[in-house]
Structure formats: structure tokens, C-alpha cells
Design a protein around this motif. Structure first.
Motif, PDB file in Angstrom:
ATOM      1  N   UNK A   1       6.375   7.282   3.549  1.00  0.00           N
ATOM      2  CA  UNK A   1       5.583   6.107   3.850  1.00  0.00           C
ATOM      3  C   UNK A   1       4.544   6.443   4.924  1.00  0.00           C
ATOM      4  N   UNK A   2       3.595   5.560   5.110  1.00  0.00           N
ATOM      5  CA  UNK A   2       2.553   5.801   6.112  1.00  0.00           C
ATOM      6  C   UNK A   2       3.096   5.636   7.521  1.00  0.00           C
TER       7      UNK A   2
ATOM      8  N   UNK B   1       0.826  -1.212   0.000  1.00  0.00           N
ATOM      9  CA  UNK B   1       0.000   0.000   0.000  1.00  0.00           C
ATOM     10  C   UNK B   1       0.859   1.260   0.000  1.00  0.00           C
ATOM     11  N   UNK B   2       2.028   1.200   0.623  1.00  0.00           N
ATOM     12  CA  UNK B   2       2.943   2.342   0.588  1.00  0.00           C
ATOM     13  C   UNK B   2       3.398   2.654  -0.831  1.00  0.00           C
ATOM     14  N   UNK B   3       3.351   1.653  -1.696  1.00  0.00           N
ATOM     15  CA  UNK B   3       3.682   1.901  -3.097  1.00  0.00           C
ATOM     16  C   UNK B   3       2.733   2.889  -3.743  1.00  0.00           C
ATOM     17  N   UNK B   4       1.480   2.883  -3.296  1.00  0.00           N
ATOM     18  CA  UNK B   4       0.492   3.862  -3.768  1.00  0.00           C
ATOM     19  C   UNK B   4       0.669   5.179  -3.023  1.00  0.00           C
TER      20      UNK B   4
ATOM     21  N   UNK C   1      -7.510   1.386   8.218  1.00  0.00           N
ATOM     22  CA  UNK C   1      -6.741   2.617   8.379  1.00  0.00           C
ATOM     23  C   UNK C   1      -5.815   2.871   7.195  1.00  0.00           C
ATOM     24  N   UNK C   2      -5.228   1.806   6.660  1.00  0.00           N
ATOM     25  CA  UNK C   2      -4.399   1.963   5.458  1.00  0.00           C
ATOM     26  C   UNK C   2      -5.245   2.500   4.303  1.00  0.00           C
TER      27      UNK C   2
END
Length: 435
Positions: free
Chosen positions: A262-263, A251-254, A299-300
Motif C-alpha cells: 500500500x502507499x 487508490x491503493x486498489x490500483x 500526492x496519491x
């Protein structure tokens, strides 16, 4: 997991309306299906012949004018029944003269060898053996059931034509007579050069880096790229991921492609206590953290959703998958894993261009046994250029065939959240210590 239609008195009226000249109906005329009724009519004389003429009949191949393909006709006798099988030649020019039994348009027509009565038609709808329409005799008409990747999404759909007639009718006739309840649009598996390409490209990017990833219990990457333990944010010397950390990495890739960072783990660990239904599990919130996987994935997804919806108050309803028509959504539980493949297919067809984070939940632990969200998974479903469905599954640094995943959790449920993707995707770099 099924839509049932009992005995309906008005289905004769529906048939009359559909059969009328110039009457409009819901069937999409653009639907493409490899018809074989021309060849089925050609071999009617063999299907209705005495048993002695049917026995030992060799397979035959005939040209189908309608599709420009060859069709293989063969007869199999088993357990007191004759099976008349019509198989289309593959549409792939490099594989001509191949006739895969499980492929779109294959008809399997069953006849009782003793009575000579036709009592069943099975029609494969794609290259999956568990996706088919099956029609059985029912009084003066027929009754239809529809299996989508092993999920019986429709059952007991009455058709006002008997099987003897349907044997030589186009598949379009079946669609017309059942589209008053069946949503045939789910079979429009066309390749989309944009949304499907985005998901497919992300799969390729993950696959490139997957072999180099380390596995580590409770491991994830913090907002600044440091590898830490999720529980306390202390440095993780293994520099690896568990299932939750892996899902964050994807998801960090998005997220990072839009923010260059990063988140924040502390944001993702937030407990959404007021957004959950009341259960006895709240008594074990601190000791067991039974909803961690659900909160983490929500949350992500909400963190990424906010990037494209600034100024909007984001809620879990913006990211939860709750709109699957063939199974009722269970609050904070989701859907049965047994129906997962059909669910992902439906999402890929109706909403291309999304990836999904899943939280596996079911009875877990002892003293007491709780329904707990104990595992996080990443799903990237898309339709390929060949029209086939690819339900890609990643769990804890492993790419796993979806059928294996379903067998692994046969009694559990899966809660899904969606993340919209585009061409902007950038996985974080792998540290040298990984290599």
C-alpha cells in the motif's frame, strides 16, 4: 460556465457554405440520434390548425420509418401556450410501448395560443431532464442554448433558420448549423468494453466491501496494512477510515495491484508548498493545514502515475484535471461543484478509463475564515452498456447520488486529479474485526 456567441454578422455565410452541395463540414456523420422529423411533418397540419381543432386532441401513436420505432404525439395546453410533444418509443425491446418524456429525441414545440406563433423548441438529448437543446425565435432566425446536466455550456448561438422551418427539419440540420462552435462529439456516449468496463468493475468491487467498512476520524491504512491515525501514525483501534483514508483505500486498489503493498502515508502527507499559488492561507499552514485535501489527492495520483512513467519527473500538471472547455480552471481550486455532473460526463466521454479524487474546498472555519480543502471524495464516472451515464460518487465510506452531493455543497468548489485504471485492481482485505 457558458460559451457565449454574440451577434455574428457572418453566420449567413456559414449557412450558405453548409447548405452547398458537396461542401465538407465538421459534423460527424456517425452520430446516431432518434430522428422524428418524418412524424413531425406528418402532424404539421394539426400544429398549424385553428385552436378549436387542436383543443381536446387525444394522443396519437405513429410508426416512424426512419428509426423503426413508434412515436407518440400529444398536445398539452398550459398558461396560454400549446405544447406539441413528440416522444420516441424506448429502444429497449423489453419495454416496448413505453414512451418516456425525458429521453433522447423528444421534441417539445411551443406555440402561442393567442397569436399562433411558434416561439420555442426544446429537444431532450438523453434521459436527464437537465440535458437539452432549447431554441427560441430571434429576429429572422433563431438562437440556441445547450444545457448539459444543468450546466449551460453554450448560449446565444445564432441559427440562420426561423423556428417555423426548424419544426420539420431533422436534428442533423441543427447540428450542421451550429457545429462551427458546438462540440457535438460530447454526445457520443458509446459503451467501451475496455475502459468503461474497468471503471464499472471497480465500482462493483467497492460496493461488495462497502457495508463492512468502519468509520473513524483521521483513519487510514499504512503501507503495511496497519490501521493508523493520519496525524501521527499511531495505531487506530477503530480500524476505520475517514474521507481521506477511504480515498487512499480505493487508490491503493490500483497501487497494490502493481506493487503488492500500500502507499506510504508519510509520502501522501507531503506539503506541495512550491506547487501552490501564493495566498494568505500560508500563514495558517501549521495551525489549520488548509490545503491538506489538495496535497493528499495530488500526492496519491502522482504516486500512482510514477508507476507507469518511471524515469519521468512527475508534476501536478500530470494528474490535475485542467482541460474542461466549459469552465475556466481556477488554480488550486478547480471547478464549481454546481457544474460537477457535466464535468464528469465530459471526462467519461473524452477520457474513459479514469477514476478521480476530488478535494472539496470553500470558505471554512472561523477567526479567520479561510478557503480550505476540507473534504476528499472519490468519483468513478463511466458510460454503461445501455449508453447511459453513471457518475458514481463515494464519500467517506458512503455511496451517494451525485445530485445529493451537489446539493450538499452548492457554493463550494471541487479540485480533481485523475488516476488511470485497468483490469489490475485489488482492494486490501478487510480485517476480521470489521465483520
Amino acid at each position: 460556465m457558458e460559451r457565449k456567441l454574440g451577434k455574428i454578422n457572418f453566420f449567413i455565410i456559414i449557412y450558405a457554405l453548409i447548405s452547398g452541395i458537396g461542401v465538407a463540414y465538421a459534423y460527424n456523420q456517425n452520430y446516431s440520434f432518434p430522428e422524428t422529423y418524418e412524424i413531425r411533418r406528418e402532424f404539421t397540419h394539426l400544429m398549424t390548425a385553428p385552436n378549436k381543432e387542436i383543443d381536446n386532441q387525444r394522443p396519437m401513436i405513429s410508426e416512424c420509418f426512419l428509426t423503426g420505432r413508434k412515436v407518440k404525439f400529444q398536445i398539452i395546453y398550459e398558461s396560454g401556450f400549446y405544447y406539441f410533444i413528440f416522444i420516441n418509443e424506448t429502444g429497449n425491446s423489453s419495454k416496448r410501448n413505453e414512451f418516456p418524456m425525458v429521453s433522447a429525441g423528444t421534441y417539445v414545440i411551443r406555440k402561442d395560443a393567442r397569436t399562433g406563433v411558434f416561439n420555442q423548441i426544446k429537444i431532450f438529448l438523453n434521459n436527464d431532464p437537465d440535458t437539452f437543446v432549447r431554441i427560441n425565435s430571434h429576429n429572422e432566425g433563431s438562437v440556441l442554448e445547450f444545457s448539459l446536466f444543468k450546466s449551460m455550456v453554450y448560449k446565444d448561438i445564432l441559427i440562420p433558420i426561423n423556428i417555423n422551418k426548424l419544426i420539420t427539419e431533422p436534428f442533423e440540420t441543427i447540428i450542421k448549423l451550429s457545429d462551427y462552435i458546438i462540440k457535438w462529439d460530447m454526445l457520443y456516449t458509446f459503451y467501451n468494453e475496455t475502459e468503461n468496463r474497468f471503471v464499472m468493475d471497480i465500482c462493483h468491487e467497492i460496493d461488495k466491501k462497502l457495508p463492512a467498512l468502519n468509520d473513524s476520524d483521521d483513519g487510514a491504512q499504512e503501507w503495511n496494512g496497519d490501521f493508523v491515525f493520519i496525524r501521527n501514525s499511531e495505531a487506530n483501534p477503530a480500524k476505520g477510515f475517514n474521507c481521506s483514508g477511504f480515498a487512499k483505500w480505493v487508490a491503493d486498489g490500483v497501487f497494490s495491484a502493481k506493487t503488492n503493498r500500500l502507499m506510504d502515508i508519510s509520502v501522501l502527507k507531503k506539503k506541495n508548498l512550491f506547487d501552490r499559488r501564493d495566498t494568505l492561507s500560508i500563514l495558517y499552514e501549521d495551525a489549520r493545514d488548509p490545503f491538506f485535501g489538495l496535497d493528499w489527492t495530488r500526492n496519491i495520483a502522482m504516486t500512482i502515475y510514477e508507476l507507469d512513467n518511471r524515469g519521468k519527473k512527475v508534476s501536478i500538471s500530470d494528474v490535475d484535471v485542467r482541460d474542461y472547455p466549459y469552465e475556466k480552471y481556477s488554480e488550486d481550486i478547480g471547478y464549481s461543484i454546481a457544474s460537477l455532473k457535466a464535468l464528469l460526463y465530459y471526462l467519461a466521454v473524452t477520457n474513459p478509463g479514469y477514476i478521480y479524487l476530488g478535494s472539496v474546498n470553500g470558505d471554512f472555519g472561523k477567526n479567520p475564515v479561510l478557503r480550505q480543502h476540507f473534504h476528499v471524495v472519490v468519483f468513478l464516472p463511466y458510460i454503461g452498456q445501455n449508453g447511459n451515464f453513471y457518475p458514481v460518487v463515494y464519500e467517506r465510506n458512503i455511496k451517494r447520488p451525485i445530485n445529493d452531493f451537489i446539493k450538499k455543497y452548492p457554493q463550494e468548489s471541487i479540485h480533481l486529479v485523475r488516476i488511470k485504471v485497468d483490469k489490475a485492481f485489488s482492494l486490501s482485505d478487510i480485517p476480521p474485526s470489521f465483520e
